[in-house]
Structure formats: structure tokens, C-alpha cells
Design an enzyme around this catalytic site. Structure first.
Site, short mmCIF file in Angstrom:
data_model
loop_
_atom_site.label_atom_id
_atom_site.label_comp_id
_atom_site.label_asym_id
_atom_site.label_seq_id
_atom_site.Cartn_x
_atom_site.Cartn_y
_atom_site.Cartn_z
CB CYS A 144 -45.36 15.37 30.02
SG CYS A 144 -45.67 14.55 31.62
CB CYS A 198 -48.93 8.51 28.26
SG CYS A 198 -48.77 8.95 30.01
CB CYS A 229 -36.59 2.15 27.64
SG CYS A 229 -37.81 3.24 28.23
CB CYS A 285 -43.85 13.23 26.48
SG CYS A 285 -43.74 11.44 26.47
CD GLU A 340 -42.54 3.16 18.86
OE1 GLU A 340 -42.74 3.29 17.62
OE2 GLU A 340 -42.30 4.16 19.80
CB CYS A 368 -35.87 10.14 27.23
SG CYS A 368 -36.98 10.31 28.56
#
Length: 356
Positions: free
Chosen positions: A120, A116, A109, A123, A96, A346
């Protein structure tokens, strides 16, 4: 006939590599530079359109190469105007990107990985786990596809600026963990014959991969943003496991040594989580911590969603946090969240467009 799996995707090649590729096909070196000038023009999809290339060379290219693209992205438009694109990769994975249109600029972005590995806690991309690095072409084609959408949907852009002006590598993945492909993509993006973005209009964000940070500053002139989110190691490690590998002391030492341009300041990203890192004492600790680093600070409110165990503090708390830092002579912004209603804000990118 050469199958497409055996053909060379020219979108994966930098200018120097295109020159080498042209020479490997018994063509003069300047043909490689001509190729780059054609690859990123609007609506160029066939080698037959490259009219200043010799007909024989175009035939050779058709036999041995191709130009990849993202066709028909899944598109979701937020009530605040942000646009989320879902791009299906050749192996079926989804990534995305998010377009943030404003009166005076249009920012994309950009994702650098599918998933990932940084984990984190706040996230959703990190909760997906790591699938793979994106290729250079898969990075660059996010920009190309967004530009195509913008040309076809100018009426949806609120200001007089109808082109993509800024790029932030803050989408899915840790950009510096895909370092070689990131560098090559940045070369294509900033090359005048390529997409011709100014380095000062590109920001690469990292959770704190210290060796790659320093190498990025040595090899590029792009802006650096560091996801900090806490002013002490215990809090940061509870939010960001990467802090166990490179704690705040090592991270800030790298920031002090960052080989950027004169007067170039690092942007520290600090998301406020209610009851965790949003107290006055946290702001004062942050002010002391960053004293020796030329920087700006971006404050963000936690984007709630996806069942994450965090909440956003009241906006008054952000204002108080900002005031303490500004009183300590820092430049401090409060970043407005965009696209939360389509999971585009975010920390919320998790390839949810796969379900559309």
C-alpha cells in the site's frame, strides 16, 4: 538433554493440539486442557509452577517443551498516552504493537507479519517489504507481554479499566495473508482456558483478500474491518495494488456475502488524502457504493511521515465528508490518530524501534 530448538513451544498450540500433545506423551487428554489453563496465567514461566500437574508430567514437559515469551520489549510512550512496543524475534527481526489506553477501554493494535507484501503506497510497513509470517506464539505473545506491562504500569492507564479489553489486528502485515496462524491465534485468544477474549472485542482488518475474508466469516465470529480508502477502482489501485487483483466490485460482493452474525456490520476504513479522495463527490460516490452492505464507516486523516507523498486534508474537510455520509444514513466515525510522535499511528509502523 533436548535442545530448545527441538523442544515444542506450547504457546504455538491450540487447546485441541495441547490435548493431542499430552496424549503423545502418554498422558490423559485432560492434561492438555490443564496445560492451557496454566499457560496464560500471569507470571507463569516454569512448569514447576503448575502445581496441579503430576510431578512426573512436569519433568517430562521440562525435557520436551517450553513456553516462549517476549521479555524486555523496547517501549516508547507518546505524549497522548499511546505505548509502542518493539519485540525482538528469535531470528533478530523486530515487530511492533501499539497499546491505546482510553478512559473506558484499552485496545492493542496487533501485528501478524514482519513487514508486509501488500505494498500500500501510504503505509510504511508496506514500504519495508515482506520478511515473514509470525508464528501463532509470536502473535499471542504480543498480547501476553502487553498485559504484563499493564500490570506493572497501572498508573499510566487513564481510566478505571486496567485490563486489555480490545484487540485490533491492524498492526504490521496483512492478517489474512497469514491465515492459518491467525485462526489458531484467535482460537487461543478466545478460548476460556486461554486468554478468554470475547470475539466481539476482536477486529481483524484486511486490505481485501476476498477468499480469506469469506473463510474468516465462516470459521470465526470476530469483527471484520476492510481498508477501502477510495470509491472507484482507478483511485484505489493507485493507493493499493491489491485492488488490481480483487477490484472494488469483487470486494463488495464478498462483503455482501460475508457470513457474520446477525446485525454484525462490517467496518470500512477510509483514509482521506488531500486532493486525491477527499472531495464531496468522493463522499457521494462512497454513499452509493456501500448502499447494499450493512456497515459502519471509519474516517481517518492521513498520518504524514516517513517521506510519503501524501498530505492530510484540513479537519473541516473530514467533518464535511462525514456529514455527507451521515446525511445518507450511515454511521460514521472520525478516528482520532494516536501515537504519531513515536511513529505508532496507523500506517507508520516500520520497526523503527530497532534504532533505539
Amino acid at each position: 538433554m533436548t535442545s530448545e530448538q527441538q523442544k515444542t513451544d506450547l504457546k504455538n498450540l491450540t487447546q485441541d493440539e495441547l490435548v493431542e500433545y499430552a496424549v503423545s506423551l502418554d498422558q490423559p487428554a485432560f492434561r492438555g486442557r490443564q496445560l492451557l489453563a496454566w499457560l496464560y496465567r500471569p507470571d507463569i514461566t516454569e512448569f514447576s509452577q503448575m502445581t496441579d500437574l503430576a510431578k512426573e508430567f512436569r519433568a517430562i514437559l521440562t525435557e520436551n517443551a517450553y513456553m516462549s515469551s517476549f521479555a524486555d520489549p523496547i517501549t516508547e510512550i507518546s505524549t497522548d498516552g499511546a505505548v509502542k512496543f518493539g519485540f525482538r524475534l528469535e531470528d533478530g527481526l523486530m515487530i511492533e504493537s501499539v497499546l491505546i489506553p482510553e478512559e473506558d477501554r484499552n485496545t492493542l493494535c496487533v501485528s501478524s507479519q514482519a513487514g508486509c507484501a501488500m505494498k500500500c503506497r501510504f503505509c510504511l510497513t508496506g514500504q519495508m517489504g515482506f520478511r515473514r509470517n509470525l508464528s501463532r506464539a509470536e502473535i499471542v505473545n504480543q498480547i501476553c507481554a502487553t498485559q504484563n506491562w499493564m500490570r506493572a504500569n497501572e498508573e499510566r492507564l487513564p481510566g478505571p479499566e486496567k485490563n486489555l479489553t480490545n484487540l485490533v489486528f491492524m498492526g504490521m502485515g496483512e492478517p489474512l495473508a497469514n491465515f492459518d496462524n491467525l485462526l489458531a491465534a484467535l482460537s487461543i485468544l478466545t478460548e476460556q482456558r486461554g486468554l478468554d477474549f470475547s470475539s466481539r472485542r476482536i477486529t481483524v482488518s484486511t486490505c481485501g483478500l476476498v477468499p480469506q475474508m469469506l473463510e474468516l466469516g465462516e470459521k470465526t465470529k470476530v469483527n471484520l474491518a476492510v481498508s477501502l480508502h477510495a470509491a472507484d477502482n482507478a483511485t484505489r489501485s493507485s493507493l493499493m495494488p491489491i485492488n488490481d487483483r480483487w477490484p472494488i466490485e469483487e470486494l463488495l460482493a464478498a462483503c455482501k456475502d460475508y457470513p457474520g452474525k446477525k446485525r454484525q456490520r462490517i467496518m470500512f476504513e477510509y483514509t482521506l488524502f488531500a486532493g486525491i479522495n477527499d472531495a464531496d463527490v468522493d463522499a457521494r460516490k462512497l454513499a452509493v457504493l456501500l448502499r447494499e452492505v450493512p456497515c459502519k464507516i471509519n474516517l481517518l486523516s492521513m498520518n504524514e511521515g516517513g517521506g510519503l507523498p501524501y498530505t492530510s486534508p484540513p479537519f473541516e474537510r473530514l467533518l464535511r465528508f462525514q456529514k455527507i455520509l451521515m446525511d445518507a444514513n450511515y454511521t460514521v466515525f472520525i478516528r482520532k490518530s494516536r501515537g504519531a510522535d513515536i511513529s505508532a499511528a496507523c500506517g507508520l509502523l516500520a520497526a523503527k524501534t530497532t534504532a533505539v
